[in-house]
Motif scaffolding. Structure first.
Motif, PDB file in Angstrom:
ATOM      1  N   SER A   1      21.742  10.144   2.097  1.00 47.40           N
ATOM      2  CA  SER A   1      22.488  10.588   0.663  1.00 47.40           C
ATOM      3  C   SER A   1      22.266   9.480  -0.154  1.00 47.40           C
ATOM      4  O   SER A   1      22.302   8.293   0.072  1.00 47.40           O
ATOM      5  N   SER A   2      22.121   9.836  -1.555  1.00 46.07           N
ATOM      6  CA  SER A   2      21.707   8.757  -2.540  1.00 46.07           C
ATOM      7  C   SER A   2      23.230   8.469  -2.993  1.00 46.07           C
ATOM      8  O   SER A   2      23.135   7.343  -4.066  1.00 46.07           O
ATOM      9  N   SER A   3      24.173   9.295  -2.759  1.00 44.05           N
ATOM     10  CA  SER A   3      25.513   8.740  -3.233  1.00 44.05           C
ATOM     11  C   SER A   3      26.347   7.971  -2.196  1.00 44.05           C
ATOM     12  O   SER A   3      25.833   7.891  -1.061  1.00 44.05           O
ATOM     13  N   ILE A   4      27.616   7.771  -2.458  1.00 41.08           N
ATOM     14  CA  ILE A   4      28.421   7.010  -1.707  1.00 41.08           C
ATOM     15  C   ILE A   4      29.154   8.141  -0.770  1.00 41.08           C
ATOM     16  O   ILE A   4      29.867   8.740  -1.291  1.00 41.08           O
ATOM     17  N   VAL A   5      29.214   7.746   0.593  1.00 42.68           N
ATOM     18  CA  VAL A   5      30.055   8.606   1.341  1.00 42.68           C
ATOM     19  C   VAL A   5      31.585   7.994   1.499  1.00 42.68           C
ATOM     20  O   VAL A   5      31.487   6.782   2.034  1.00 42.68           O
ATOM     21  N   TYR A   6      32.474   8.962   1.169  1.00 47.59           N
ATOM     22  CA  TYR A   6      33.858   8.138   1.082  1.00 47.59           C
ATOM     23  C   TYR A   6      34.561   8.987   2.115  1.00 47.59           C
ATOM     24  O   TYR A   6      35.889   8.414   2.203  1.00 47.59           O
ATOM     25  N   GLU A   7      34.214  10.074   2.894  1.00 49.87           N
ATOM     26  CA  GLU A   7      35.098  10.716   3.844  1.00 49.87           C
ATOM     27  C   GLU A   7      34.543  11.436   4.781  1.00 49.87           C
ATOM     28  O   GLU A   7      33.250  11.889   4.590  1.00 49.87           O
ATOM     29  N   VAL A   8      34.825  11.447   6.056  1.00 47.79           N
ATOM     30  CA  VAL A   8      34.255  12.281   7.045  1.00 47.79           C
ATOM     31  C   VAL A   8      35.289  13.055   7.748  1.00 47.79           C
ATOM     32  O   VAL A   8      36.501  12.646   8.150  1.00 47.79           O
ATOM     33  N   TRP A   9      34.961  14.306   7.773  1.00 48.02           N
ATOM     34  CA  TRP A   9      35.904  15.230   8.508  1.00 48.02           C
ATOM     35  C   TRP A   9      35.156  15.913   9.718  1.00 48.02           C
ATOM     36  O   TRP A   9      33.823  16.033   9.771  1.00 48.02           O
ATOM     37  N   ILE A  10      36.040  15.947  10.844  1.00 45.94           N
ATOM     38  CA  ILE A  10      35.653  16.492  11.962  1.00 45.94           C
ATOM     39  C   ILE A  10      36.224  17.884  12.238  1.00 45.94           C
ATOM     40  O   ILE A  10      37.553  17.959  11.953  1.00 45.94           O
ATOM     41  N   HIS A  11      35.718  18.642  12.572  1.00 41.89           N
ATOM     42  CA  HIS A  11      36.017  19.944  13.109  1.00 41.89           C
ATOM     43  C   HIS A  11      37.072  20.074  14.061  1.00 41.89           C
ATOM     44  O   HIS A  11      36.713  19.598  15.116  1.00 41.89           O
ATOM     45  N   PRO A  12      38.328  20.425  13.880  1.00 45.99           N
ATOM     46  CA  PRO A  12      39.420  20.253  14.980  1.00 45.99           C
ATOM     47  C   PRO A  12      39.135  21.193  16.348  1.00 45.99           C
ATOM     48  O   PRO A  12      39.581  20.684  17.288  1.00 45.99           O
ATOM     49  N   GLN A  13      38.365  22.168  16.218  1.00 47.45           N
ATOM     50  CA  GLN A  13      38.079  23.242  17.262  1.00 47.45           C
ATOM     51  C   GLN A  13      36.824  22.821  17.850  1.00 47.45           C
ATOM     52  O   GLN A  13      36.620  23.215  18.999  1.00 47.45           O
ATOM     53  N   MET A  14      35.744  22.175  17.194  1.00 46.13           N
ATOM     54  CA  MET A  14      34.394  22.120  17.452  1.00 46.13           C
ATOM     55  C   MET A  14      34.114  20.497  17.057  1.00 46.13           C
ATOM     56  O   MET A  14      33.576  20.416  15.939  1.00 46.13           O
ATOM     57  N   THR A  15      34.441  19.642  17.968  1.00 46.38           N
ATOM     58  CA  THR A  15      34.424  18.416  17.566  1.00 46.38           C
ATOM     59  C   THR A  15      33.154  17.451  17.728  1.00 46.38           C
ATOM     60  O   THR A  15      33.133  16.381  16.976  1.00 46.38           O
ATOM     61  N   SER A  16      32.005  18.442  17.958  1.00 48.11           N
ATOM     62  CA  SER A  16      30.669  17.932  17.429  1.00 48.11           C
ATOM     63  C   SER A  16      30.165  18.163  16.208  1.00 48.11           C
ATOM     64  O   SER A  16      29.088  17.696  15.791  1.00 48.11           O
ATOM     65  N   VAL A  17      30.979  19.054  15.385  1.00 45.75           N
ATOM     66  CA  VAL A  17      30.683  19.362  13.934  1.00 45.75           C
ATOM     67  C   VAL A  17      31.427  18.491  13.061  1.00 45.75           C
ATOM     68  O   VAL A  17      32.730  18.442  13.119  1.00 45.75           O
ATOM     69  N   TRP A  18      30.574  17.773  12.467  1.00 45.69           N
ATOM     70  CA  TRP A  18      31.344  16.466  11.369  1.00 45.69           C
ATOM     71  C   TRP A  18      30.510  17.003  10.039  1.00 45.69           C
ATOM     72  O   TRP A  18      29.483  17.297   9.774  1.00 45.69           O
ATOM     73  N   PHE A  19      31.391  16.647   9.065  1.00 46.49           N
ATOM     74  CA  PHE A  19      30.963  17.012   7.493  1.00 46.49           C
ATOM     75  C   PHE A  19      31.328  15.417   6.762  1.00 46.49           C
ATOM     76  O   PHE A  19      32.349  14.695   7.221  1.00 46.49           O
ATOM     77  N   ALA A  20      30.548  15.210   5.926  1.00 44.98           N
ATOM     78  CA  ALA A  20      30.668  13.803   5.129  1.00 44.98           C
ATOM     79  C   ALA A  20      30.582  14.209   3.553  1.00 44.98           C
ATOM     80  O   ALA A  20      29.856  14.981   3.241  1.00 44.98           O
ATOM     81  N   GLY A  21      31.550  13.803   2.905  1.00 43.00           N
ATOM     82  CA  GLY A  21      31.699  14.006   1.663  1.00 43.00           C
ATOM     83  C   GLY A  21      31.360  12.783   0.782  1.00 43.00           C
ATOM     84  O   GLY A  21      31.557  11.745   1.231  1.00 43.00           O
ATOM     85  N   THR A  22      30.595  12.967  -0.390  1.00 43.36           N
ATOM     86  CA  THR A  22      30.132  12.217  -1.251  1.00 43.36           C
ATOM     87  C   THR A  22      30.779  12.255  -2.479  1.00 43.36           C
ATOM     88  O   THR A  22      31.320  13.121  -2.998  1.00 43.36           O
ATOM     89  N   LYS A  23      30.728  11.081  -3.306  1.00 37.97           N
ATOM     90  CA  LYS A  23      31.416  10.764  -4.681  1.00 37.97           C
ATOM     91  C   LYS A  23      30.391  10.198  -5.459  1.00 37.97           C
ATOM     92  O   LYS A  23      29.534   9.523  -5.369  1.00 37.97           O
ATOM     93  N   GLU A  24      30.902  10.219  -6.940  1.00 41.92           N
ATOM     94  CA  GLU A  24      29.891   9.691  -7.951  1.00 41.92           C
ATOM     95  C   GLU A  24      30.041   7.938  -7.764  1.00 41.92           C
ATOM     96  O   GLU A  24      30.970   7.628  -7.309  1.00 41.92           O
TER      97      GLU A  24
END
Length: 656
Positions: free
Chosen positions: A431-454
């Motif tokens: 990502s060219s932006s800053i990663v500020y949070e990571v969420w992990i799927h509570p039922q499928m713990t191998s699935v992760w999401f990363a949110g970026t901000k300005e």
């Protein structure tokens, strides 16, 4: 509120209208939404630390020395039991300059910060900003309360006095442009017309006629010395002591000559000075408290306190000393000759983020405002520094490994196994932006999401996804492009359904939904007033939301339509809803209930699908940055705040 039958009829009617017109994302307004909470819920909070805020102001009441005021950086505290338990005083954030008590009215006390003067007339329970002169310009430096009741305030434009309570302020010293203000003043207790003051750490001024005329003390004794504090003997105007790092310079003739000086300089720098009526002098130094029985000529160390002391005060008819350090509030009994620490709830450092390990729920990592990172083992309240070369922006625990933590800095993930001291590169998010949070799927713990901000003027570049526990990342379709992802939440039953709330750099918000575990997203609303969303703990399709104008909403159809439940704007001022760290919702472990943080210390427990709303009493009034429910203990939440990490226990069985 209307009776249950009418309410149900109105609700059904509204749902029918929505169905008829086929509107998506529409907010249905119930004209009889509750405004006031229906009661209160008790809570008990406990400040866990980390401690270390410098205590630099202390005052003890003349009437009851167990009644003490103290300040730590931008926060003021009060105790009624000599320091066993401290309560935070909710003031606007500004560095505290002085705390003091009225000499004859036992219920009246004062706090001066750099922006305002506060007064309490009910033993510190409530505080009011006092009217001051238009000539008094910020910042304010010092408040002195004379035994006569007169108040003296030094500020950037001079020295002012209020001779009678609530009377007009009078300027008695003018600080001209380009001159240093009077940072430290001492008013003779036997004659308030005698005032001595330090300006700029090097000049001393004096008046003996209440400010009609001032004299600058011209002496070579002060040359090349940093003057840090000043005190006139409480029982006589003849002796004046001026503190410098190596000791005291004294005058025995009301400031006419300055030939009295410490014989052997202190071995450690001195910061603050206090002088008792019996003539005993105490100084707080870089290494504990020192005392002099001969007006500063010789000094002796008071064992065994060996911390930097920035505030010192005597109380209990001068039989007890109070000292404030970088770490604690101490009291010292002259009879027992022992130092005792009483710091619970005071001098905590600001915590902006807290992460609780999902498997080892007594292990936590907090990030302070200065980016210092600490690990806490809750049962023993054991704080440990994370000895890292570079601290990370945020941390989260592994959902599959009990002793494993992850940290994120910019767009790089780091992993620590078997503790929190050894960190290794784990993966990078392209990502060219800053990663500020990571969420992990509570039922499928191998699935992760990363949110970026300005970053400055650049928007966030969307949402990133990993299907192998964060090892490789791919960008999700451009639904979140140019959006900062405010929050992500998961349906508790249907593991395919995920919601995301995004915000553009122009402040526009959109609510998105995925029905294939995050691979594809659709906008439920092209533009929404929602500020935060959360899913119910156990019911599929049920969501909570709060809008930018203070309306609490619920949805029972996977976010398609929203029903207004509570309108907080009818009870609270509009600026509450612009508070940047407010508006957070966390589902509890119970069906149909959640915790809402509205503003500073205002929290609500909302239950019965939004029909019941009770305010949570007992939460201190401070700035809060994030909150998290305990993963296992249903009635405990942790709050990252200006008072450190707060553990709040909710008494759900007590509602008033």
């Amino acid at each position: 509120m209307k009776n249950q039958k009418n309410y149900l009829f109105l609700l059904i009617s509204c749902i029918f209208v929505v169905f008829l017109y086929g509107c998506q994302g529409e907010i249905i307004t119930n004209e009889e939404v509750p405004v006031n909470s229906t009661g209160t819920m008790s809570s008990v909070y406990y400040c866990l630390g980390p401690y270390g805020g410098r205590i630099d102001c202390i005052a003890a009441s003349n009437h009851d020395a167990r009644f003490i005021l103290a300040s730590s950086s931008e926060h003021a505290f009060v105790t009624k039991d000599g320091g066993s338990q401290w309560n935070h005083i909710p003031l606007e954030n500004s560095r505290i300059a002085s705390v003091s008590f009225h000499p004859s009215i036992d219920s009246t006390c004062y706090i001066l910060d750099q922006d305002a003067l506060y007064m309490s007339t009910d033993f510190g329970k409530t505080w009011q900003v006092q009217t001051i002169s238009d000539l008094m310009m910020k910042p304010f430096y010092q408040l002195e309360v004379h035994p006569s009741g007169s108040l003296f305030i030094s500020c950037s434009t001079g020295l002012f006095v209020q001779e009678k309570q609530l009377s007009a302020w009078k300027q008695i010293y003018i600080c001209n442009e380009g001159e240093a203000p009077l940072e430290k003043c001492s008013i003779a207790q036997t004659n308030e017309k005698h005032i001595s003051a330090i300006s700029g750490g090097k000049n001393v001024y004096q008046t003996k006629d209440g400010g009609l005329s001032w004299k600058k003390i011209e002496t070579s004794v002060f040359k090349d010395r940093l003057l840090t504090d000043i005190a006139i003997h409480p029982s006589s105007t003849s002796f004046i002591a001026i503190l410098y790092p190596g000791g005291v310079i004294g005058s025995l003739d009301e400031g006419e000559t300055w030939s009295y000086e410490t014989a052997v300089p202190l071995t450690v720098p001195a910061y603050v000075l206090t002088l008792t009526k019996t003539g005993i002098m105490y100084v707080g130094t870089q290494n504990g408290v020192w005392q002099s029985l001969d007006q500063g000529y010789t000094w002796g160390f008071i064992p065994t306190l060996q911390e930097p002391v920035y505030a010192i005060e005597s109380g209990f008819s001068e039989q007890v000393l109070f000292a404030g350090t970088n770490q604690h509030f101490y009291s010292y009994s002259l009879t027992d000759q022992k130092w005792k620490t009483s710091s619970e709830g005071i001098s905590a450092n600001t915590v902006k983020n807290v992460s609780i390990h999902p498997l080892e729920s007594e292990q936590m990592i907090v990030v302070q405002r200065d980016q210092k990172v600490l690990a806490l083992f809750r049962p023993y309240e054991e704080w440990n520094d994370l000895l890292q070369k570079d601290s990370y922006e945020f941390y989260f625990g592994s959902p599959d490994e009990s002793l494993t933590w992850f940290g994120v800095k910019d767009n790089v993930l780091y992993k620590s196994e078997e503790g929190v001291q050894n960190w290794q590169h784990y993966s990078s998010i392209p990502s060219s932006s800053i990663v500020y949070e990571v969420w992990i799927h509570p039922q499928m713990t191998s699935v992760w999401f990363a949110g970026t901000k300005e970053d400055k003027v650049s928007p966030g570049d969307g949402l990133w996804m990993s299907t192998n526990a964060g090892l490789q990342w791919q960008k999700v379709e451009p639904a979140f492009t140019e959006n900062t992802l405010l929050t992500l939440c998961f349906d508790p039953v249907d593991d395919r359904v995920i919601y995301g709330l995004g915000k553009t750099i122009f402040g526009e918000k959109k609510l998105f939904k995925s029905e294939d575990r995050g691979l594809h997203w659709n906008a439920l609303e092209e533009e929404t007033s929602l500020q935060w969303v959360e899913t119910d703990a156990s019911r599929s399709g049920v969501m909570w939301g709060i809008t930018t104008d203070g309306k609490f909403l619920s949805s029972t159809d996977f976010g398609e339509t929203w029903i207004e439940k509570i309108d907080f704007s009818k009870e609270y001022p509009t600026h509450y809803f612009k508070y940047p760290s407010g508006f957070q919702i966390k589902s509890t472990h119970e069906e149909g209930s959640c915790i809402l943080h509205l503003y500073r210390g205002i929290f609500f427990h909302i239950s019965e699908n939004g029909e019941s709303c009770v305010s949570i009493d007992g939460v201190p009034d401070a700035s809060f940055y994030s909150m998290q429910m305990h993963p296992k203990k249903k009635n405990i939440m942790y709050i990252a705040s200006d008072l450190g990490l707060i553990e709040c226990t909710l008494d759900k069985g007590v509602a008033h």
